[in-house]
Design an enzyme around this catalytic site. Structure first.
Site, mmCIF file in Angstrom:
data_model
loop_
_atom_site.group_PDB
_atom_site.id
_atom_site.type_symbol
_atom_site.label_atom_id
_atom_site.label_comp_id
_atom_site.label_asym_id
_atom_site.label_seq_id
_atom_site.Cartn_x
_atom_site.Cartn_y
_atom_site.Cartn_z
ATOM 1 C CG ASP A 133 -0.223 0.538 2.544
ATOM 2 O OD1 ASP A 133 1.043 -0.290 2.367
ATOM 3 O OD2 ASP A 133 -0.502 0.547 3.923
ATOM 4 C CG ASP A 143 4.689 -3.613 5.088
ATOM 5 O OD1 ASP A 143 5.733 -3.590 4.716
ATOM 6 O OD2 ASP A 143 4.107 -3.450 4.378
ATOM 7 C CD GLU A 144 4.301 -1.496 0.970
ATOM 8 O OE1 GLU A 144 3.909 -1.039 -0.172
ATOM 9 O OE2 GLU A 144 3.284 -1.505 1.839
ATOM 10 C CG HIS A 296 26.125 -29.054 -5.634
ATOM 11 N ND1 HIS A 296 24.522 -29.113 -6.656
ATOM 12 C CD2 HIS A 296 27.218 -29.472 -5.821
ATOM 13 C CE1 HIS A 296 25.737 -29.298 -8.066
ATOM 14 N NE2 HIS A 296 27.077 -29.534 -7.427
ATOM 15 N N GLY A 439 31.608 -30.942 -12.588
ATOM 16 C CA GLY A 439 32.409 -30.206 -13.486
ATOM 17 C C GLY A 439 30.820 -28.781 -14.115
#
Length: 492
Positions: A133, A143-144, A296, A439
């Protein structure tokens, strides 16, 4: 990049060397009976998906050993060691029970009443209407932090409406690059990498939009946006925060099908990650500062960023030996990574100094929510991994085409017997012969869609290299896109 005698030219059959780490910590022979079949169907609604929902069936476990490319086993033979193992196991079970009890207590203690939402781990509860908001209600502003996203292959900008609890496309009316840069910054991108913001025809058929209120004054971008059923331009914002997914040598792609050396300009997002001058893993460039690799690869004792150096734009390991590379500033592994099952096998590296992009060094695009690929989508893997199982790493960067394998096939009793979770993707040929190998871990699994190259996965694990019914397994980037953006936001 392992390559055994190739499949018939008319139809490359399923095969892929699963992921296998180089110099991986010992003790990773896994008892497949420990794997619980993943509940099905699984289809997280808030994240992009490549493969439709499918039911996995339960069957007798196949004998499979997880190999993050480089593992060594330790054999215990004495009765004394067996007794010690039993005692240790009982201790671990008791400790696990205590930890589970603590977590359950914390969950009950911190659960939010009346449909409130908890702010991270702080225990603070706020109303759902306070999310996105324009005002931070959580202690750390959680929250933002994720109120904007890019949707689908056309990068349609969407903003979350706290009032309607839904995502809406942004109408092009009165929009400009300035607002686009703000939105990109809120996703964690550096505004210096900003590429474009333009209006495109709304072919999704949206009936509601987020629009700019220019009379709102000098306030936060999201306070300027309001929900509207009218978009006069009938166009929505397509936002490119970075020029990603482009390759200069596209005319040579047909060489890759059999597994060949890469040409300059091909796979420009591929990086080689070194420890003390030795190639250990691969990775993918997503911004000038950030690399995606496998969790990993950076397990203890290699979790310290000071150990690592990244090389980009160079095809040969022998040439990297004489270069300085890019030092790593920070390593962030997924908090839910499981070192035994390789679930959530993804990590991020942030560089001390950013890459300078050119024809040989470019980023690949992260998959957007709403991306849909074919169940057997053709992809490409690349890396300096061994050309045969237990072989040495390749001096030259190699690449090969592999199709995605549907989850129900990969989870069958004859392949990986329900060991494949929604955070994983199988790709390769069930017949063998072509695969990733030791690899190649952490390197890219990419595909091309709508003229853009997308990062589908990161090389994770497999049983051997290029074995029959043992394809490569990759981290499912569509599951991790939100997490990646959150880390970029929090570590700008």
């Amino acid at each position: 990049m392992a390559l055994n005698s190739g499949p018939p030219a008319f139809a490359p059959y399923y095969e892929n060397h699963g992921y296998q780490l180089e110099n991986y910590p010992p003790g990773h022979l896994v008892n497949t009976n420990a794997y619980v079949p993943y509940p099905a169907p699984y289809c997280p609604s808030a994240v992009p998906q490549y493969i439709p929902r499918v039911l996995t069936h339960t069957s007798t476990p196949a004998t499979v050993h997880l190999q993050p490319k480089s593992s060594s086993g330790i054999v215990f033979t004495s009765k004394a060691k067996k007794i010690v193992c039993i005692v240790i196991s009982m201790g671990i079970i008791l400790i696990g029970a205590v930890i589970a009890t603590i977590f359950l207590w914390k969950f009950v203690k911190n659960s939010c009443p009346n449909s409130g939402i908890e702010c991270g781990t702080s225990g603070t509860c706020i109303s759902p209407t306070n999310w996105c908001d324009g005002i931070s209600h959580c202690p750390s502003g959680e929250d933002e932090n994720h109120c904007v996203r890019l949707y689908g292959p056309k990068f349609i900008l969407q903003v979350y409406s706290s009032h309607n609890k839904s995502w809406y496309p942004v109408c092009q009316d009165d929009w400009n690059d300035h607002y686009g840069k703000i939105a990109c910054k809120d996703m964690g991108y550096n505004m210096n990498s900003f590429f474009s913001s333009r209006g495109i025809t709304d072919d999704i058929g949206a009936t509601s939009y987020m629009k700019l209120n220019l009379s709102a004054g000098n306030v936060d971008l999201y306070e300027k946006l309001y929900n509207s059923n009218v978009c006069f331009s009938k166009m929505v914002v397509s936002l490119r925060c970075i020029e990603c997914g482009t390759m200069t040598k596209v005319n040579r792609l047909n060489r890759i099908v059999g597994g060949t050396n890469a040409a300059p300009g091909e796979w420009p997002w591929q990086v080689s990650l070194h420890v003390q001058g030795v190639h250990v893993c691969g990775g993918s460039i997503i911004t000038p500062e950030w690399i995606v690799t496998a969790a990993h690869c950076v397990e203890e004792p290699l979790s310290n960023p000071r150990y690592w150096t990244a090389f980009a734009g160079i095809l040969r390991q022998s040439v990297m030996f004489y270069g300085s590379g890019y030092k790593v500033q920070k390593i962030i592994s997924h908090p839910s990574y499981d070192s035994e099952t390789k679930n959530n096998d993804i990590a991020l590296m942030k560089l001390q100094t950013p890459f300078v992009f050119n024809e040989k060094i470019r980023p690949v695009c992260l998959p957007n929510p709403g991306m849909m690929f074919e169940p057997t989508q053709l992809c490409w893997i690349s890396g300096w991994g061994a050309t045969y199982e237990k072989g040495k790493t390749s001096d030259f960067l190699k690449a090969v085409m592999v199709p995605i394998i549907e989850p129900w096939k990969c989870n069958s009793r004859y392949v990986y017997n329900n060991m494949i979770t929604p955070s994983m993707i199988c790709a390769g040929y069930l017949r063998g012969k072509i695969d990733s190998c030791q690899g190649d871990s952490g390197g890219p699994l990419v595909t091309k869609k709508d003229s853009v190259w997308w990062l589908v996965g990161d090389t994770s694990w497999g049983s051997g290299c290029a074995k029959t019914n043992r394809p490569g397994v990759y981290g499912n980037l569509t599951v991790f896109t939100d997490w990646i953006y959150q880390q970029m936001q929090a570590n700008r």
